[in-house]
Design a protein around this motif. Sequence first.
Motif, mmCIF file in Angstrom:
data_model
loop_
_atom_site.group_PDB
_atom_site.id
_atom_site.type_symbol
_atom_site.label_atom_id
_atom_site.label_comp_id
_atom_site.label_asym_id
_atom_site.label_seq_id
_atom_site.Cartn_x
_atom_site.Cartn_y
_atom_site.Cartn_z
ATOM 1 N N VAL A 130 2.101 -5.039 16.436
ATOM 2 C CA VAL A 130 2.972 -3.825 16.164
ATOM 3 C C VAL A 130 2.324 -3.609 14.916
ATOM 4 N N ILE A 131 2.033 -2.248 14.556
ATOM 5 C CA ILE A 131 1.534 -1.897 13.119
ATOM 6 C C ILE A 131 2.664 -0.767 12.404
ATOM 7 N N LEU A 179 10.428 -10.088 17.732
ATOM 8 C CA LEU A 179 9.035 -10.197 18.097
ATOM 9 C C LEU A 179 8.267 -11.326 17.643
ATOM 10 N N LEU A 180 8.552 -11.654 16.162
ATOM 11 C CA LEU A 180 7.887 -12.905 15.724
ATOM 12 C C LEU A 180 8.318 -14.065 16.403
ATOM 13 N N ARG A 181 9.393 -14.236 16.723
ATOM 14 C CA ARG A 181 9.908 -15.361 17.521
ATOM 15 C C ARG A 181 9.201 -15.331 18.872
ATOM 16 N N ARG A 182 8.903 -14.257 19.606
ATOM 17 C CA ARG A 182 8.193 -14.106 20.970
ATOM 18 C C ARG A 182 6.659 -14.420 20.726
ATOM 19 N N GLY A 183 6.437 -14.531 19.450
ATOM 20 C CA GLY A 183 4.692 -14.585 19.303
ATOM 21 C C GLY A 183 3.810 -13.331 18.821
ATOM 22 N N CYS A 184 4.707 -12.130 18.651
ATOM 23 C CA CYS A 184 3.667 -10.890 18.748
ATOM 24 C C CYS A 184 3.255 -11.194 16.944
ATOM 25 N N THR A 185 2.286 -10.236 16.748
ATOM 26 C CA THR A 185 1.619 -10.045 15.653
ATOM 27 C C THR A 185 2.168 -8.691 14.906
ATOM 28 N N ILE A 186 2.313 -8.863 13.637
ATOM 29 C CA ILE A 186 3.194 -7.653 13.216
ATOM 30 C C ILE A 186 2.306 -7.678 11.750
ATOM 31 N N ASP A 187 1.773 -6.274 11.499
ATOM 32 C CA ASP A 187 1.231 -5.784 10.525
ATOM 33 C C ASP A 187 2.210 -4.685 9.665
ATOM 34 N N ILE A 188 2.657 -4.842 8.397
ATOM 35 C CA ILE A 188 3.464 -3.597 7.793
ATOM 36 C C ILE A 188 2.510 -3.412 6.584
ATOM 37 N N MET A 189 2.218 -2.147 6.274
ATOM 38 C CA MET A 189 1.810 -1.610 5.181
ATOM 39 C C MET A 189 2.901 -0.580 4.582
ATOM 40 N N HIS A 240 1.011 -5.805 4.046
ATOM 41 C CA HIS A 240 -0.341 -5.148 3.231
ATOM 42 C C HIS A 240 0.489 -4.130 1.993
ATOM 43 N N LEU A 241 0.111 -4.208 0.908
ATOM 44 C CA LEU A 241 0.093 -3.467 -0.329
ATOM 45 C C LEU A 241 -0.654 -2.287 -0.752
ATOM 46 N N TRP A 242 -0.427 -1.368 -0.434
ATOM 47 C CA TRP A 242 -1.527 -0.197 -0.729
ATOM 48 C C TRP A 242 -1.482 0.483 -2.141
ATOM 49 N N ARG A 243 -2.572 0.481 -2.804
ATOM 50 C CA ARG A 243 -2.448 1.031 -4.150
ATOM 51 C C ARG A 243 -3.961 1.559 -4.101
ATOM 52 N N ASP A 244 -3.951 2.796 -4.961
ATOM 53 C CA ASP A 244 -5.316 3.349 -5.055
ATOM 54 C C ASP A 244 -5.149 4.166 -6.477
ATOM 55 N N GLY A 245 -5.417 3.491 -7.692
ATOM 56 C CA GLY A 245 -5.276 4.276 -8.919
ATOM 57 C C GLY A 245 -3.768 4.598 -9.274
ATOM 58 N N ASP A 246 -3.566 5.903 -9.764
ATOM 59 C CA ASP A 246 -2.373 6.571 -10.009
ATOM 60 C C ASP A 246 -1.949 7.506 -8.924
ATOM 61 N N ASN A 247 -2.383 7.177 -7.572
ATOM 62 C CA ASN A 247 -2.114 7.970 -6.549
ATOM 63 C C ASN A 247 -0.879 7.530 -5.941
ATOM 64 N N SER A 293 -9.325 2.631 7.653
ATOM 65 C CA SER A 293 -9.439 3.300 6.263
ATOM 66 C C SER A 293 -8.275 3.253 5.287
ATOM 67 N N LEU A 294 -7.120 2.770 5.880
ATOM 68 C CA LEU A 294 -5.762 2.456 5.208
ATOM 69 C C LEU A 294 -5.977 1.219 4.425
ATOM 70 N N ARG A 295 -6.636 0.190 4.899
ATOM 71 C CA ARG A 295 -6.620 -1.021 4.569
ATOM 72 C C ARG A 295 -7.694 -1.177 3.378
#
Length: 464
Positions: free
Chosen positions: A280-281, A300-310, A360-367, A420-422
């Motif tokens: 899951v993303i 899902l984590l207990r079932r072994g799935c991979t999770i990405d959260i941005m 994942h923590l997103w940051r791009d200047g003051d945007n 692109s997001l990463r």
Amino acid sequence: MNSLMTAPGRLARRLLPFPRRARELLDTLPAFSVPADAIQGLPDPVAFRQTLLRLIGEATRRIVIVTLYLQDDDGGREVLEALYAARARQPDLQISVFVDWHRARRGLIGKQKSEGNAGMYRAYAARLGAGVNIYGVPVQNRELFGVLHLKGFVIDDTVLYSGASLNDVYLARHGRYRLDRYHVLRHRGLAEAMAAFVQQHLVGSEAVRPLNVADVPATRTLQPAIRDLRQDLQHAAYEVPRETPAPADVAVTPLLGFGRTDNTLNEVLLALLRETRERVILLTPYFNLPRPVRLMLGQLLRRGCTIDIMVGDKTASDFYIPPDQPFKTIGLLPYLYENNLRRFARAHRRQIDEGQLNLHLWRDGDNSYHLKGLFIDDDVAVLTGNNLNPRAWSLDLENGLLLRDPARLLHASHAAEWASLRRHAMRLSDYRSLESPRHYPAPVRKNLKRLNRTRLDRLLNRLL
């Protein structure tokens, strides 16, 4: 009375085995069969603004815009002027704009009191005449308890879908932007369904009134009509056929969500998560997940799935106030959300260490960052304006587009978007990577301590 009448059905659904219900729900969802090459992602807010203005300029039959707000600033005025220019070129063009009633009638938070964006709407109508209809939609009696959070721009037979509203920062004016997701779907049936929904359930409601006219009623006079609108929306849905996708097609289902119970969008989101096989993303601007979503991610984590959260860094929140500026209470929110993220990361530090959970923590200047949605395995995506927080889960009127793509025709496009997001994101290696509350500005520390002591932070997480 309505809640009593629907109680047996709600109880029966809760007693059914959830895994079976999830599969049955997803298998029985109707869908439009949309050619994969008719679905296009846009890379950034500049492309979003250019595409929106181009589609408005090319419109011949209808323009239906549904968004939280159309702001009284350069970006909002550019869109409004484009709408009036399109109407001048095509006198038969039908133009309707739907915004939240409460949001349109107040000024910006922290600014001096004003008549809000509705003042601009009236000024344009007085100067340029009729032809651009702008409606205010009050889904609740007060803004605090819920707003119009539907998304979608229907222009002729094209749907431009984004969680963005319309102002300078969402449209990348003046050097700053607020990043969202942007997709173009060219399909007559989908466009008809989304336009028909607002015509039937919003234009047909006594609570939904024009905002660009001289006499706008007070909210208190609309309360019976608002109650009727809420009851209608709790049972409303998009009219979607049961089409079988061809080999080169994607199944697209528009979904509506409103209220704590019998909320189709919520039920489908949970069912999708429940049926995840591998990965899951999840994208959300404010880390404040509804409890059912949080519990499902744990399963899902207990079932072994991979999770990405941005999620956006606290400095990439539209509520963030730099320490060198005067503090306002609204500036607490990014710190509340960061504390939520810290607790989540601490509770799942083993999965973070093992690479099963990636935050994942997103940051791009003051945007700023305003992304919402899901990618599940390699064959399902959800486009939505839903912030995936308790407010969206139970108070706001939300929608989304479910894209089921078993042939993985859109996989390359989704992978490119994720990559692109990463580029502007940092993976948390540990909850200690987040700023310690001990280092927060003094007014923030003081107010957070007060909220924690009185447990009001839990209430704020539910309402804001």
